[in-house]
Design a protein around this motif. Structure first.
Motif, PDB file in Angstrom:
ATOM      1  N   LYS A 115      10.625  59.562  29.978  1.00 48.73           N
ATOM      2  CA  LYS A 115      11.128  59.737  28.743  1.00 48.73           C
ATOM      3  C   LYS A 115      12.564  59.246  28.418  1.00 48.73           C
ATOM      4  CE  LYS A 115      10.855  63.850  25.580  1.00 48.73           C
ATOM      5  NZ  LYS A 115      11.730  65.036  25.384  1.00 48.73           N
ATOM      6  N   GLU A 116      13.259  59.554  29.503  1.00 51.81           N
ATOM      7  CA  GLU A 116      14.657  58.965  29.290  1.00 51.81           C
ATOM      8  C   GLU A 116      14.724  57.514  29.235  1.00 51.81           C
ATOM      9  OE1 GLU A 116      16.759  62.823  31.479  1.00 51.81           O
ATOM     10  OE2 GLU A 116      16.603  60.711  32.575  1.00 51.81           O
ATOM     11  N   THR A 117      13.916  56.804  30.208  1.00 50.80           N
ATOM     12  CA  THR A 117      14.022  55.380  30.140  1.00 50.80           C
ATOM     13  C   THR A 117      13.424  54.793  28.991  1.00 50.80           C
ATOM     14  OG1 THR A 117      13.822  55.415  32.538  1.00 50.80           O
ATOM     15  CG2 THR A 117      13.459  53.451  31.786  1.00 50.80           C
ATOM     16  N   THR A 118      12.292  55.362  28.553  1.00 52.93           N
ATOM     17  CA  THR A 118      11.788  54.646  27.385  1.00 52.93           C
ATOM     18  C   THR A 118      12.694  54.829  26.035  1.00 52.93           C
ATOM     19  OG1 THR A 118       9.557  55.487  28.013  1.00 52.93           O
ATOM     20  CG2 THR A 118       9.781  55.104  25.812  1.00 52.93           C
ATOM     21  N   GLU A 119      13.440  55.912  26.042  1.00 50.90           N
ATOM     22  CA  GLU A 119      14.295  56.202  24.666  1.00 50.90           C
ATOM     23  C   GLU A 119      15.361  55.169  25.016  1.00 50.90           C
ATOM     24  OE1 GLU A 119      13.525  58.409  22.892  1.00 50.90           O
ATOM     25  OE2 GLU A 119      15.078  57.603  21.636  1.00 50.90           O
ATOM     26  N   TYR A 120      15.891  55.060  26.205  1.00 53.84           N
ATOM     27  CA  TYR A 120      17.002  54.025  26.656  1.00 53.84           C
ATOM     28  C   TYR A 120      16.536  52.523  26.215  1.00 53.84           C
ATOM     29  CZ  TYR A 120      20.006  50.740  29.125  1.00 53.84           C
ATOM     30  OH  TYR A 120      20.585  49.731  29.427  1.00 53.84           O
ATOM     31  N   LEU A 121      15.358  52.236  26.468  1.00 57.50           N
ATOM     32  CA  LEU A 121      14.854  50.778  26.317  1.00 57.50           C
ATOM     33  C   LEU A 121      14.620  50.641  24.821  1.00 57.50           C
ATOM     34  CD1 LEU A 121      12.463  50.311  29.344  1.00 57.50           C
ATOM     35  CD2 LEU A 121      14.553  49.110  29.022  1.00 57.50           C
ATOM     36  N   LEU A 122      14.136  51.561  24.244  1.00 60.04           N
ATOM     37  CA  LEU A 122      13.727  51.468  22.846  1.00 60.04           C
ATOM     38  C   LEU A 122      15.069  51.197  22.013  1.00 60.04           C
ATOM     39  CD1 LEU A 122      11.181  54.161  22.295  1.00 60.04           C
ATOM     40  CD2 LEU A 122      10.689  51.863  21.442  1.00 60.04           C
ATOM     41  N   GLU A 123      16.256  52.097  22.427  1.00 55.27           N
ATOM     42  CA  GLU A 123      17.295  51.824  21.701  1.00 55.27           C
ATOM     43  C   GLU A 123      17.901  50.435  22.303  1.00 55.27           C
ATOM     44  OE1 GLU A 123      19.938  55.157  22.505  1.00 55.27           O
ATOM     45  OE2 GLU A 123      21.797  53.940  22.386  1.00 55.27           O
ATOM     46  N   LEU A 124      17.880  50.199  23.336  1.00 55.80           N
ATOM     47  CA  LEU A 124      18.312  48.376  23.665  1.00 55.80           C
ATOM     48  C   LEU A 124      17.741  47.507  22.817  1.00 55.80           C
ATOM     49  CD1 LEU A 124      19.976  47.425  26.286  1.00 55.80           C
ATOM     50  CD2 LEU A 124      17.787  46.905  27.026  1.00 55.80           C
ATOM     51  N   VAL A 125      16.580  47.814  22.791  1.00 55.76           N
ATOM     52  CA  VAL A 125      15.828  46.465  21.658  1.00 55.76           C
ATOM     53  C   VAL A 125      15.850  46.792  20.447  1.00 55.76           C
ATOM     54  CG1 VAL A 125      14.646  45.572  23.617  1.00 55.76           C
ATOM     55  CG2 VAL A 125      13.432  47.403  22.152  1.00 55.76           C
ATOM     56  N   LYS A 126      16.590  47.960  19.876  1.00 60.99           N
ATOM     57  CA  LYS A 126      16.687  48.461  18.744  1.00 60.99           C
ATOM     58  C   LYS A 126      15.307  48.593  17.954  1.00 60.99           C
ATOM     59  CE  LYS A 126      21.411  46.563  18.059  1.00 60.99           C
ATOM     60  NZ  LYS A 126      21.581  45.606  19.292  1.00 60.99           N
ATOM     61  N   LEU A 127      14.650  49.335  18.403  1.00 60.73           N
ATOM     62  CA  LEU A 127      13.230  49.375  17.801  1.00 60.73           C
ATOM     63  C   LEU A 127      13.085  51.030  17.731  1.00 60.73           C
ATOM     64  CD1 LEU A 127      11.123  46.857  19.451  1.00 60.73           C
ATOM     65  CD2 LEU A 127      11.778  46.978  16.970  1.00 60.73           C
ATOM     66  N   GLN A 128      13.911  52.048  18.007  1.00 58.62           N
ATOM     67  CA  GLN A 128      13.746  53.288  17.952  1.00 58.62           C
ATOM     68  C   GLN A 128      12.803  53.805  16.734  1.00 58.62           C
ATOM     69  OE1 GLN A 128      16.805  51.990  18.045  1.00 58.62           O
ATOM     70  NE2 GLN A 128      18.413  53.682  18.469  1.00 58.62           N
ATOM     71  N   ASP A 129      13.059  53.177  15.539  1.00 62.30           N
ATOM     72  CA  ASP A 129      12.420  53.749  14.369  1.00 62.30           C
ATOM     73  C   ASP A 129      10.961  53.089  14.221  1.00 62.30           C
ATOM     74  OD1 ASP A 129      13.496  51.163  14.121  1.00 62.30           O
ATOM     75  OD2 ASP A 129      13.783  51.748  11.702  1.00 62.30           O
ATOM     76  N   ARG A 130      10.696  52.246  15.354  1.00 62.44           N
ATOM     77  CA  ARG A 130       9.232  51.561  15.184  1.00 62.44           C
ATOM     78  C   ARG A 130       8.336  52.095  16.290  1.00 62.44           C
ATOM     79  NH1 ARG A 130      11.180  49.963  11.222  1.00 62.44           N
ATOM     80  NH2 ARG A 130      11.334  47.947  10.359  1.00 62.44           N
ATOM     81  N   ARG A 131       9.217  53.137  17.153  1.00 63.75           N
ATOM     82  CA  ARG A 131       8.166  53.718  18.025  1.00 63.75           C
ATOM     83  C   ARG A 131       6.728  54.077  18.167  1.00 63.75           C
ATOM     84  NH1 ARG A 131      11.343  57.748  20.932  1.00 63.75           N
ATOM     85  NH2 ARG A 131      13.147  57.043  19.878  1.00 63.75           N
ATOM     86  N   PHE A 132       6.473  54.571  16.819  1.00 66.12           N
ATOM     87  CA  PHE A 132       4.867  55.143  16.860  1.00 66.12           C
ATOM     88  C   PHE A 132       4.188  54.020  16.341  1.00 66.12           C
ATOM     89  CE2 PHE A 132       7.525  59.113  16.838  1.00 66.12           C
ATOM     90  CZ  PHE A 132       7.299  59.548  18.016  1.00 66.12           C
TER      91      PHE A 132
END
Ligand code: ADP
Length: 318
Positions: A115-132
């Motif tokens: 959970k934590e790593t996925t969150e970190y990586l989504l943030e790194l590639v700036k795709l938090q709002d595209r996760r689903f």
């Protein structure tokens, strides 16, 4: 960190995909590998991930002799690498978040870490709002960033991206470049295979140029600047020296290992085997099983001596 030393790869007798390729990459570097189609870039990558073996020459990664890695250790080795393949798309049946999490699940990570790593990586590639979103719902640039995030899941030492900006418009291409740059700034060594002059020129970093299986230029600067690579000064990892050092450290460690007074009178050949295995107290000896003794290569004769020794000790201590 990575050394290709006079690497030649021949397919059949007459196809030479790589010829006497020499270059080394330092930890933390950002480099581009450029060259026309057929130059040997993909072959080089295949050798790096040990999908293929060189016909001759050496490849070292962190001083590991890559062509000599035993098959069973390959997964461990490949975890050091993060590869973004040109044609390796995200899994269509999973959304972006699941795609990244899946890469971590395969590595056997715990739920919390996933959970934590996925969150970190989504943030790194700036795709938090595209996760689903599923891959087909993402733009080309977003898919590419998603693939980069997934390649980073195992926290690789070296990230290799094959044409990560191919087919992207300039804005998206620069977004991808920014991400790769940030990943590099955070400590990961990055190597990008690219044809994109604008991207290469933007970075003003090292450009390794290949043509017809050879490195024809190795130079910091622009895409088109040609500078002959230096003649290989053979800087093979100082393996022997390192091993020697390791040995002296081991000897030192052994010297420092305190030996229990109660076992000092043990038959020297047995004592040596125990000390080598860091078994230095009577309690540890008491806890040895039959198979431990076998692994320690304690002979039948030695076993008899050992039993007598233990018996003697127990009788005396009563
Ligand atoms: P690049 O990735 O730079 O386009 P490649 O590494 O794919 O270049 O190819 C280098 C050369 O090796 C080409 O001439 C190609 O045809 C040849 N080659 C690559 N893979 C194979 C293979 N499996 N069998 C035979 N020839 C190959």
């Amino acid at each position: 960190m990575l050394l290709f030393d006079k690497v030649t790869k021949k397919y059949d007798q007459d196809i030479t995909a790589l010829e006497d390729v020499y270059f080394n990459i330092d930890k933390g570097e950002f480099s581009f590998l450029v060259g026309p189609s057929g130059a040997g870039k993909t072959t080089l990558m295949r050798l790096l991930i040990r999908e293929e073996l060189p016909t001759s020459g050496d490849i070292f990664f962190d001083e590991i002799n890559v062509p000599k890695i035993p098959r069973q250790l390959l997964p461990q080795y490949r975890q050091k690498l993060g590869i973004v393949f040109q044609d390796m798309k995200l899994l269509q049946s999973k959304n972006l978040q699941e795609n990244i999490a899946f890469a971590l699940e395969i590595l056997g990570k715990e739920t919390k870490e996933i959970k934590e790593t996925t969150e970190y990586l989504l943030e790194l590639v700036k795709l938090q709002d595209r996760r689903f979103l599923f891959p087909h719902q993402l733009s080309g640039g977003e898919q590419q960033r998603g693939a980069i995030a997934r390649a980073l899941a195992n926290n690789p030492e070296l990230l290799v991206a094959d044409e990560p900006t191919g087919n992207l418009d300039p804005d998206n291409a620069f977004d991808v470049l920014t991400i790769l740059r940030n990943i590099n700034k955070a400590g990961t060594t990055v190597m990008v295979i690219s044809h994109d002059k604008d991207i290469v020129n933007e970075m003003k970093t090292r450009v390794i140029r290949m043509e017809k299986g050879k490195v024809i230029s190795d130079n910091k600067g622009d895409y088109d600047t040609i500078k002959k690579p230096k003649t290989p000064t053979h800087i093979k990892p100082k393996k022997e020296e390192k091993e020697e050092k390791k040995e002296t450290e081991e000897v030192k460690e052994k010297k420092e290992l305190e030996i229990d007074d109660r076992i000092k009178n043990l038959e020297p050949s047995i004592l040596k085997k125990f000390v080598d295995a860091k078994i230095n107290t009577l309690e540890l000896i008491f806890n040895l099983t039959e198979s431990d003794l076998k692994n320690l290569k304690i002979t039948k004769k030695e076993q008899e001596i050992l039993e007598a020794f233990v018996k003697d000790y127990l009788t005396k201590s009563k």
